[in-house]
Design a protein around this motif. Structure first.
Motif, PDB file in Angstrom:
ATOM      1  N   PHE A 163       0.899  -1.302   0.233  1.00 24.76           N
ATOM      2  CA  PHE A 163      -0.214   0.284  -0.065  1.00 24.76           C
ATOM      3  C   PHE A 163       0.976   1.408  -0.023  1.00 24.76           C
ATOM      4  N   VAL A 164       0.331   2.417  -0.174  1.00 25.77           N
ATOM      5  CA  VAL A 164       1.054   3.679  -0.316  1.00 25.77           C
ATOM      6  C   VAL A 164       0.639   4.518   0.841  1.00 25.77           C
ATOM      7  N   GLU A 165       1.495   4.886   1.826  1.00 26.38           N
ATOM      8  CA  GLU A 165       1.397   5.431   3.125  1.00 26.38           C
ATOM      9  C   GLU A 165       1.304   6.931   2.569  1.00 26.38           C
ATOM     10  N   ASP A 166      -0.016   7.704   2.654  1.00 27.29           N
ATOM     11  CA  ASP A 166       0.088   8.987   2.301  1.00 27.29           C
ATOM     12  C   ASP A 166       0.064   9.808   3.715  1.00 27.29           C
ATOM     13  N   GLU A 167       0.361   9.545   4.991  1.00 24.79           N
ATOM     14  CA  GLU A 167       0.408  10.507   6.073  1.00 24.79           C
ATOM     15  C   GLU A 167       1.779   9.906   6.965  1.00 24.79           C
ATOM     16  N   THR A 168       2.213  10.967   7.663  1.00 27.79           N
ATOM     17  CA  THR A 168       3.440  10.542   8.677  1.00 27.79           C
ATOM     18  C   THR A 168       3.195   9.215   9.521  1.00 27.79           C
ATOM     19  N   SER A 169       3.957   8.333   9.763  1.00 28.17           N
ATOM     20  CA  SER A 169       3.676   7.260  10.606  1.00 28.17           C
ATOM     21  C   SER A 169       4.577   7.277  11.840  1.00 28.17           C
ATOM     22  N   ASP A 170       4.380   6.322  12.791  1.00 32.79           N
ATOM     23  CA  ASP A 170       5.305   6.620  14.025  1.00 32.79           C
ATOM     24  C   ASP A 170       6.750   6.111  13.484  1.00 32.79           C
ATOM     25  N   SER A 171       6.909   5.542  12.226  1.00 32.29           N
ATOM     26  CA  SER A 171       8.282   5.118  12.200  1.00 32.29           C
ATOM     27  C   SER A 171       9.283   6.228  11.625  1.00 32.29           C
ATOM     28  N   GLY A 172       8.514   7.373  11.418  1.00 29.16           N
ATOM     29  CA  GLY A 172       9.183   8.739  11.018  1.00 29.16           C
ATOM     30  C   GLY A 172       9.468   8.682   9.385  1.00 29.16           C
ATOM     31  N   VAL A 173       8.427   7.960   8.753  1.00 29.56           N
ATOM     32  CA  VAL A 173       8.563   7.774   7.227  1.00 29.56           C
ATOM     33  C   VAL A 173       8.014   8.998   6.906  1.00 29.56           C
ATOM     34  N   ASP A 174       8.553   9.972   5.787  1.00 27.16           N
ATOM     35  CA  ASP A 174       8.098  11.116   5.428  1.00 27.16           C
ATOM     36  C   ASP A 174       6.640  10.822   4.750  1.00 27.16           C
ATOM     37  N   SER A 175       5.736  11.857   4.872  1.00 23.17           N
ATOM     38  CA  SER A 175       4.380  11.633   3.830  1.00 23.17           C
ATOM     39  C   SER A 175       4.598  11.403   2.657  1.00 23.17           C
ATOM     40  N   ARG A 176       5.873  11.730   1.954  1.00 20.42           N
ATOM     41  CA  ARG A 176       5.884  11.612   0.521  1.00 20.42           C
ATOM     42  C   ARG A 176       6.765  10.575   0.112  1.00 20.42           C
ATOM     43  N   SER A 177       6.767   9.430   1.223  1.00 17.08           N
ATOM     44  CA  SER A 177       7.394   8.011   0.841  1.00 17.08           C
ATOM     45  C   SER A 177       6.332   7.177   0.814  1.00 17.08           C
ATOM     46  N   ARG A 178       6.944   5.955  -0.303  1.00 15.48           N
ATOM     47  CA  ARG A 178       5.956   5.059  -0.305  1.00 15.48           C
ATOM     48  C   ARG A 178       6.541   3.746   0.355  1.00 15.48           C
ATOM     49  N   LEU A 179       5.264   3.071   0.999  1.00 13.60           N
ATOM     50  CA  LEU A 179       5.329   2.298   2.130  1.00 13.60           C
ATOM     51  C   LEU A 179       4.816   0.963   1.591  1.00 13.60           C
ATOM     52  N   GLU A 180       5.829  -0.145   1.474  1.00  9.60           N
ATOM     53  CA  GLU A 180       5.232  -1.489   0.868  1.00  9.60           C
ATOM     54  C   GLU A 180       5.320  -2.415   1.820  1.00  9.60           C
ATOM     55  N   SER A 181       4.224  -2.989   2.082  1.00  9.66           N
ATOM     56  CA  SER A 181       4.432  -4.274   3.281  1.00  9.66           C
ATOM     57  C   SER A 181       4.050  -5.506   2.824  1.00  9.66           C
ATOM     58  N   TYR A 182       4.823  -6.569   3.288  1.00  6.13           N
ATOM     59  CA  TYR A 182       4.885  -7.914   3.154  1.00  6.13           C
ATOM     60  C   TYR A 182       4.750  -8.454   4.515  1.00  6.13           C
ATOM     61  N   VAL A 183       4.066  -9.913   4.197  1.00  9.10           N
ATOM     62  CA  VAL A 183       3.938 -10.767   5.339  1.00  9.10           C
ATOM     63  C   VAL A 183       5.232 -11.454   5.827  1.00  9.10           C
ATOM     64  N   PHE A 184       5.444 -11.286   7.002  1.00  6.76           N
ATOM     65  CA  PHE A 184       6.725 -11.924   7.467  1.00  6.76           C
ATOM     66  C   PHE A 184       6.426 -12.929   8.513  1.00  6.76           C
ATOM     67  N   SER A 185       7.218 -14.100   8.577  1.00  4.05           N
ATOM     68  CA  SER A 185       7.255 -15.294   9.582  1.00  4.05           C
ATOM     69  C   SER A 185       8.261 -16.041   9.556  1.00  4.05           C
ATOM     70  N   CYS A 186       8.941 -16.475  10.595  1.00  6.47           N
ATOM     71  CA  CYS A 186       9.662 -17.234  10.830  1.00  6.47           C
ATOM     72  C   CYS A 186       9.567 -18.318  12.005  1.00  6.47           C
ATOM     73  N   GLU A 187      10.381 -19.435  12.145  1.00  2.00           N
ATOM     74  CA  GLU A 187       9.954 -20.430  12.997  1.00  2.00           C
ATOM     75  C   GLU A 187      11.176 -20.709  13.843  1.00  2.00           C
ATOM     76  N   LEU A 188      11.386 -20.605  15.001  1.00  2.00           N
ATOM     77  CA  LEU A 188      12.536 -20.860  15.959  1.00  2.00           C
ATOM     78  C   LEU A 188      12.247 -22.058  16.649  1.00  2.00           C
ATOM     79  N   SER A 189      13.347 -22.928  16.801  1.00  2.00           N
ATOM     80  CA  SER A 189      13.086 -24.086  17.756  1.00  2.00           C
ATOM     81  C   SER A 189      14.613 -24.616  18.326  1.00  2.00           C
ATOM     82  N   SER A 190      14.825 -25.555  18.531  1.00  2.00           N
ATOM     83  CA  SER A 190      16.137 -25.994  19.204  1.00  2.00           C
ATOM     84  C   SER A 190      17.094 -26.193  18.099  1.00  2.00           C
TER      85      SER A 190
END
Length: 158
Positions: A3-30
């Motif tokens: 998605f494209v982020e139009d407003e400033t977010s908590d991450s400090g990303v400028d309002s003129r930045s494009r913000l893309e999001s992708y699903v993340f997952s990892c599994e931890l074990s012994s």
């Protein structure tokens, strides 16, 4: 998913930045006790890991499973913090909300044998130069529309 982020977010990303999001997952074990989330060394791109949930997987034993996060603090020093202490009988999952960290981030199964699944979003922020130009043009158009036309005052006759 992006998605494209139009407003400033908590991450400090400028309002003129494009913000893309992708699903993340990892599994931890012994067998695989840690995972390091690293970013490409591209200067115009920032990578963030937004942790959402940490949960025990199938086959988890009756033991405490402590998940620790290692990332940079505000002074640029590495800091390690436990973020979840899971147990199959009383707390099999924890929701972290929108726990956002800048890459690099290491997730470690500090104690227990897992499996523990960590999930969230991989956020990629890039500068969007095209939106800077279009935003400026839109600002000019809006300011012209908001200004009422000036009409000469009517004179009163006595």
């Amino acid at each position: 998913m992006s998605f494209v982020e139009d407003e400033t977010s908590d991450s400090g990303v400028d309002s003129r930045s494009r913000l893309e999001s992708y699903v993340f997952s990892c599994e931890l074990s012994s067998e695989v006790p840690f995972y390091t989330f690293q970013a490409d060394e591209d200067e115009d791109v920032e990578h963030f890991l937004e942790l959402r949930t940490i949960c025990l997987g199938d086959g988890a034993k009756e033991e405490n499973n402590v998940v620790e996060v290692t990332a940079m603090n505000h002074q640029g020093k590495k800091i390690s913090v436990p973020v979840a202490n899971l147990n199959i009988s009383c707390l099999p999952m924890v929701s972290l909300g929108e726990f956002e960290l800048m890459a690099p981030v290491t997730l470690r199964l500090k104690s227990g044998s897992g499996p523990v699944t960590v999930s969230g979003l991989h956020l990629v922020a890039t500068e969007n130069e095209e939106s800077e130009i279009s935003d400026e043009d839109e600002d000019d158009d809006v300011s012209e529309e908001e200004m009422p036309s000036v009409k000469p005052a009517k004179k009163k006759q006595i």
